[in-house]
Write a protein that holds these residues in place. Sequence first.
Motif, PDB file in Angstrom:
ATOM      1  N   PRO A  23     -13.218-116.005  19.625  1.00  0.00           N
ATOM      2  CA  PRO A  23     -13.903-117.008  20.444  1.00  0.00           C
ATOM      3  C   PRO A  23     -13.022-118.225  20.693  1.00  0.00           C
ATOM      4  O   PRO A  23     -12.306-118.678  19.808  1.00  0.00           O
ATOM      5  CB  PRO A  23     -15.136-117.377  19.631  1.00  0.00           C
ATOM      6  N   ASP A  24     -13.068-118.714  21.918  1.00  0.00           N
ATOM      7  CA  ASP A  24     -12.270-119.863  22.309  1.00  0.00           C
ATOM      8  C   ASP A  24     -13.189-120.851  23.009  1.00  0.00           C
ATOM      9  O   ASP A  24     -13.884-120.498  23.962  1.00  0.00           O
ATOM     10  CB  ASP A  24     -11.145-119.431  23.242  1.00  0.00           C
ATOM     11  N   VAL A  25     -13.215-122.103  22.556  1.00  0.00           N
ATOM     12  CA  VAL A  25     -14.099-123.107  23.144  1.00  0.00           C
ATOM     13  C   VAL A  25     -13.720-123.406  24.594  1.00  0.00           C
ATOM     14  O   VAL A  25     -14.551-123.891  25.356  1.00  0.00           O
ATOM     15  CB  VAL A  25     -14.120-124.407  22.324  1.00  0.00           C
ATOM     16  N   ASN A  26     -12.508-123.130  25.000  1.00  0.00           N
ATOM     17  CA  ASN A  26     -12.093-123.353  26.386  1.00  0.00           C
ATOM     18  C   ASN A  26     -12.730-122.355  27.343  1.00  0.00           C
ATOM     19  O   ASN A  26     -12.779-122.591  28.545  1.00  0.00           O
ATOM     20  CB  ASN A  26     -10.575-123.280  26.513  1.00  0.00           C
ATOM     21  N   HIS A  27     -13.198-121.218  26.824  1.00  0.00           N
ATOM     22  CA  HIS A  27     -13.812-120.205  27.677  1.00  0.00           C
ATOM     23  C   HIS A  27     -15.283-120.500  27.965  1.00  0.00           C
ATOM     24  O   HIS A  27     -15.864-119.896  28.835  1.00  0.00           O
ATOM     25  CB  HIS A  27     -13.698-118.826  27.047  1.00  0.00           C
ATOM     26  N   VAL A  28     -15.872-121.395  27.190  1.00  0.00           N
ATOM     27  CA  VAL A  28     -17.279-121.722  27.378  1.00  0.00           C
ATOM     28  C   VAL A  28     -17.405-122.775  28.470  1.00  0.00           C
ATOM     29  O   VAL A  28     -16.765-123.815  28.430  1.00  0.00           O
ATOM     30  CB  VAL A  28     -17.904-122.246  26.067  1.00  0.00           C
ATOM     31  N   ILE A  29     -18.224-122.463  29.452  1.00  0.00           N
ATOM     32  CA  ILE A  29     -18.427-123.385  30.563  1.00  0.00           C
ATOM     33  C   ILE A  29     -19.747-124.120  30.347  1.00  0.00           C
ATOM     34  O   ILE A  29     -20.800-123.498  30.259  1.00  0.00           O
ATOM     35  CB  ILE A  29     -18.452-122.649  31.911  1.00  0.00           C
ATOM     36  N   GLU A  30     -19.676-125.426  30.210  1.00  0.00           N
ATOM     37  CA  GLU A  30     -20.880-126.205  30.054  1.00  0.00           C
ATOM     38  C   GLU A  30     -21.356-126.638  31.438  1.00  0.00           C
ATOM     39  O   GLU A  30     -20.560-126.970  32.300  1.00  0.00           O
ATOM     40  CB  GLU A  30     -20.612-127.433  29.197  1.00  0.00           C
ATOM     41  N   TYR A  31     -22.638-126.618  31.620  1.00  0.00           N
ATOM     42  CA  TYR A  31     -23.164-127.002  32.918  1.00  0.00           C
ATOM     43  C   TYR A  31     -24.119-128.184  32.749  1.00  0.00           C
ATOM     44  O   TYR A  31     -24.699-128.391  31.698  1.00  0.00           O
ATOM     45  CB  TYR A  31     -23.887-125.831  33.588  1.00  0.00           C
ATOM     46  N   VAL A  32     -24.246-128.937  33.812  1.00  0.00           N
ATOM     47  CA  VAL A  32     -25.163-130.053  33.848  1.00  0.00           C
ATOM     48  C   VAL A  32     -26.277-129.687  34.821  1.00  0.00           C
ATOM     49  O   VAL A  32     -26.006-129.302  35.966  1.00  0.00           O
ATOM     50  CB  VAL A  32     -24.436-131.346  34.317  1.00  0.00           C
ATOM     51  N   GLN A  33     -27.515-129.795  34.353  1.00  0.00           N
ATOM     52  CA  GLN A  33     -28.631-129.444  35.205  1.00  0.00           C
ATOM     53  C   GLN A  33     -28.853-130.543  36.252  1.00  0.00           C
ATOM     54  O   GLN A  33     -28.894-131.723  35.934  1.00  0.00           O
ATOM     55  CB  GLN A  33     -29.878-129.272  34.362  1.00  0.00           C
ATOM     56  N   LEU A  34     -28.963-130.132  37.504  1.00  0.00           N
ATOM     57  CA  LEU A  34     -29.152-131.059  38.602  1.00  0.00           C
ATOM     58  C   LEU A  34     -30.617-131.091  39.013  1.00  0.00           C
ATOM     59  O   LEU A  34     -31.277-130.051  39.055  1.00  0.00           O
ATOM     60  CB  LEU A  34     -28.298-130.653  39.797  1.00  0.00           C
ATOM     61  N   GLU A  35     -31.091-132.266  39.325  1.00  0.00           N
ATOM     62  CA  GLU A  35     -32.454-132.390  39.816  1.00  0.00           C
ATOM     63  C   GLU A  35     -32.432-132.253  41.326  1.00  0.00           C
ATOM     64  O   GLU A  35     -31.627-132.869  42.009  1.00  0.00           O
ATOM     65  CB  GLU A  35     -33.042-133.728  39.416  1.00  0.00           C
ATOM     66  N   ILE A  36     -33.360-131.460  41.843  1.00  0.00           N
ATOM     67  CA  ILE A  36     -33.402-131.224  43.274  1.00  0.00           C
ATOM     68  C   ILE A  36     -34.654-131.848  43.844  1.00  0.00           C
ATOM     69  O   ILE A  36     -35.701-131.823  43.354  1.00  0.00           O
ATOM     70  CB  ILE A  36     -33.373-129.730  43.599  1.00  0.00           C
TER      71      ILE A  36
END
Length: 104
Positions: A91-104
């Motif tokens: 496992p590599d922390v660079n491979h994990v993509i964090e996302y920010v939830q957007l309000e629509i």
Amino acid sequence: MAPAEMKELASQIQELLDKGVIRPSEAILLKVSPWKGLTRFGKKGKLAPRYIGPFEVLNQVGKVAYELALPPQYQHVHNVFYVSLLKKYNPDVNHVIEYVQLEI
């Protein structure tokens, strides 16, 4: 594959088995061979994945085979694989993509 290459591959596999590289409950990747003109894991040709996973190792079956915990989407695939088709998952922390939830 030439006999010398097969002998070298067999010695590498035996070396890994002797070291006990793959253990139960460890995460590993499964190698999938791309066949020409066949769509197996969502993509075809050069873009097809070489490895899928990670999957958990349930137990060792014999000396050179392992049983994997496959998700329900792969129920048509037998869950015991030869050791040469497995690759240890690091496992590599660079491979994990964090996302920010957007309000629509």
